[in-house]
Design a protein around this motif. Structure first.
Motif, PDB file in Angstrom:
ATOM      1  N   THR A   1      -0.536  -2.849  11.037  1.00 31.45           N
ATOM      2  CA  THR A   1      -0.739  -2.319   9.693  1.00 31.45           C
ATOM      3  C   THR A   1      -0.571  -0.804   9.726  1.00 31.45           C
ATOM      4  O   THR A   1      -0.478  -0.193  10.798  1.00 31.45           O
ATOM      5  CB  THR A   1      -2.167  -2.631   9.206  1.00 31.45           C
ATOM      6  OG1 THR A   1      -3.107  -2.069  10.154  1.00 31.45           O
ATOM      7  CG2 THR A   1      -2.400  -4.119   9.072  1.00 31.45           C
TER       8      THR A   1
ATOM      9  N   ALA B   1      -2.907   1.229   9.066  1.00 28.92           N
ATOM     10  CA  ALA B   1      -4.117   1.687   9.761  1.00 28.92           C
ATOM     11  C   ALA B   1      -3.962   1.543  11.267  1.00 28.92           C
ATOM     12  O   ALA B   1      -4.403   2.403  12.045  1.00 28.92           O
ATOM     13  CB  ALA B   1      -5.336   0.902   9.270  1.00 28.92           C
TER      14      ALA B   1
ATOM     15  N   ASP C   1      -8.194  -6.763   2.670  1.00 27.05           N
ATOM     16  CA  ASP C   1      -8.277  -5.371   3.109  1.00 27.05           C
ATOM     17  C   ASP C   1      -7.522  -5.181   4.425  1.00 27.05           C
ATOM     18  O   ASP C   1      -8.056  -5.456   5.502  1.00 27.05           O
ATOM     19  CB  ASP C   1      -9.742  -4.967   3.290  1.00 27.05           C
ATOM     20  CG  ASP C   1      -9.899  -3.493   3.641  1.00 27.05           C
ATOM     21  OD1 ASP C   1      -8.874  -2.761   3.658  1.00 27.05           O
ATOM     22  OD2 ASP C   1     -11.039  -3.072   3.904  1.00 27.05           O
TER      23      ASP C   1
ATOM     24  N   ASP D   1       0.806  -1.216   0.000  1.00 22.90           N
ATOM     25  CA  ASP D   1       0.000   0.000   0.000  1.00 22.90           C
ATOM     26  C   ASP D   1       0.843   1.272   0.000  1.00 22.90           C
ATOM     27  O   ASP D   1       0.330   2.364   0.229  1.00 22.90           O
ATOM     28  CB  ASP D   1      -0.936  -0.005   1.219  1.00 22.90           C
ATOM     29  CG  ASP D   1      -1.939  -1.140   1.144  1.00 22.90           C
ATOM     30  OD1 ASP D   1      -2.661  -1.215   0.134  1.00 22.90           O
ATOM     31  OD2 ASP D   1      -1.986  -1.979   2.071  1.00 22.90           O
TER      32      ASP D   1
ATOM     33  N   THR E   1      -6.949  -2.603   6.083  1.00 24.30           N
ATOM     34  CA  THR E   1      -7.524  -1.600   6.985  1.00 24.30           C
ATOM     35  C   THR E   1      -8.450  -2.237   8.009  1.00 24.30           C
ATOM     36  O   THR E   1      -8.802  -1.606   9.013  1.00 24.30           O
ATOM     37  CB  THR E   1      -8.294  -0.523   6.198  1.00 24.30           C
ATOM     38  OG1 THR E   1      -9.393  -1.120   5.514  1.00 24.30           O
ATOM     39  CG2 THR E   1      -7.376   0.174   5.196  1.00 24.30           C
ATOM     40  N   ASN E   2      -8.883  -3.479   7.748  1.00 22.66           N
ATOM     41  CA  ASN E   2      -9.725  -4.200   8.713  1.00 22.66           C
ATOM     42  C   ASN E   2      -8.906  -4.874   9.808  1.00 22.66           C
ATOM     43  O   ASN E   2      -9.450  -5.311  10.816  1.00 22.66           O
ATOM     44  CB  ASN E   2     -10.552  -5.288   8.006  1.00 22.66           C
ATOM     45  CG  ASN E   2     -11.617  -4.686   7.111  1.00 22.66           C
ATOM     46  OD1 ASN E   2     -12.068  -3.581   7.357  1.00 22.66           O
ATOM     47  ND2 ASN E   2     -12.009  -5.417   6.072  1.00 22.66           N
TER      48      ASN E   2
END
Length: 352
Positions: A330, A332, A317, A65, A319-320
């Protein structure tokens, strides 16, 4: 005048002028003109790529990412605290690793990372994994200062060094790896070992001060017992409380030592930054930040050595997920953990 000599003089004049322009922009746009990072994988932006060590992640799916989806050597799917803090201070978006080499004056004058994944306050921690000890990181910093003096002049270099922001994250591996796995260290009662590693950290920070650093953020450890690796050993459902207790013991001692250093050097703007509790709060209340999984990594497992690989793949994903692999959050996870810290310092929120 010799043509070759004239050409070298012209190049030097252009370099200095360019350096002045970069410095003016950096100073105008940021509270701190530069950001530097020392310690472990929480802040390593790729130094381990250039070491003869297995502790590296310059391969997919790491960096998936980041711009160009490039595996830069960051132990994450995207940005790590080094980059997140630098970007929200207006310094730059990505902080390069010092050992990456070929750094232009713009990169040198706005900061680099000297951190090495797997390192610790205890030299044995780094030596066990063939990564950079804190003393080796300091030697690289001394070399950097010489390069900066050459690039921008000693006066401007001194201003960058004294006004820059320094991040320091170390102790995670001493507790989770060395004291757990090394026979000699495990025989030492943990409170005594905690005093030892806090003492080594204090010596490093004192040395950093002697080299001109005046603004330092000392990060606590992560809630080590809640990392996916230790959780897997406990059956995933539960955090390893003894590791969290050890982390808290270390953090309490480290915070006290930071206060002591501040008293010792009144002009030392050194701050203890608690990342343990913001992370633990998110792990215990994942829905507050939209996390679905806080127990396992998006990729990797304890059975793969904790790191991601192409065979294991990664989740759809990130971000989860709070964690990226068996030991690291992560992007996030980092962003949501740092948000309350930066907000408390009147730095704009990094979470939309």
């Amino acid at each position: 005048m010799n043509h070759s000599l004239w050409k070298r003089m012209l190049v030097t004049i252009v370099l200095v002028c360019f350096a002045n322009r970069v410095l003016d922009v950096a100073t105008a746009d940021a509270t701190y003109p530069a950001l530097f990072a020392f310690g472990d994988s929480i802040l390593d932006t790729g130094n381990n790529n250039h070491l003869f060590s297995l502790v590296k992640c310059n391969f997919a799916p790491y960096g998936r990412d980041l711009p160009n989806q490039e595996p830069t050597g960051r132990f994450c799917n995207g940005k790590i605290p080094t980059d997140i803090i630098a970007s929200h201070l207006g310094i730059k978006q990505l902080v390069p690793a010092y050992l990456s080499g070929d750094l232009g004056v713009d990169e040198l004058s706005t900061g680099v990372s000297f951190a090495s994944g797997g390192s610790g306050n205890d030299d044995l921690t780094a030596q066990m994994q063939f990564v950079l000890t804190l003393s080796a990181q300091m030697k690289n910093f001394e070399e950097y200062i010489q390069s900066l003096n050459t690039a921008v002049g000693e006066q401007k270099a001194a201003s960058i060094i004294s006004n820059g922001l320094y991040l320091f994250s170390s102790g995670n591996n001493d507790i989770a790896l060395t004291h757990t796995l090394n026979i000699a260290r495990s025989l030492i009662l943990f409170p005594i070992y905690a005093d030892m590693i806090v003492g080594w950290a204090s010596n490093f920070l004192d040395d950093l001060y002697s080299h001109g650093a005046r603004h330092v953020w000392v990060l606590s450890t992560l809630p080590l017992g809640c990392l996916p690796g230790p959780r897997a050993l406990a059956g995933i459902l539960f955090c390893q409380q003894y590791l969290n207790d050890q982390a808290q013991t270390f953090n309490t001692k480290l915070e006290a030592e930071v206060s002591s250093l501040k008293t010792k050097h009144p002009d030392f703007d050194i701050r203890f930054i608690d990342v343990y509790n913001p992370m633990l709060n998110l792990i215990q209340n994942p829905s507050s930040a939209g996390f679905v999984n806080v127990a396992t990594g998006c990729c990797g497992s304890i059975f793969s050595g904790g790191l991601c690989n192409l065979i294991s793949g990664s989740c759809q994903d990130p971000t989860n997920h709070f964690f990226w692999d068996s030991a690291h959050p992560t992007q996030a996870g980092y962003e949501h953990s740092l948000a309350p810290i930066l907000q408390a310092m009147n730095i704009s929120s990094i979470v939309s």
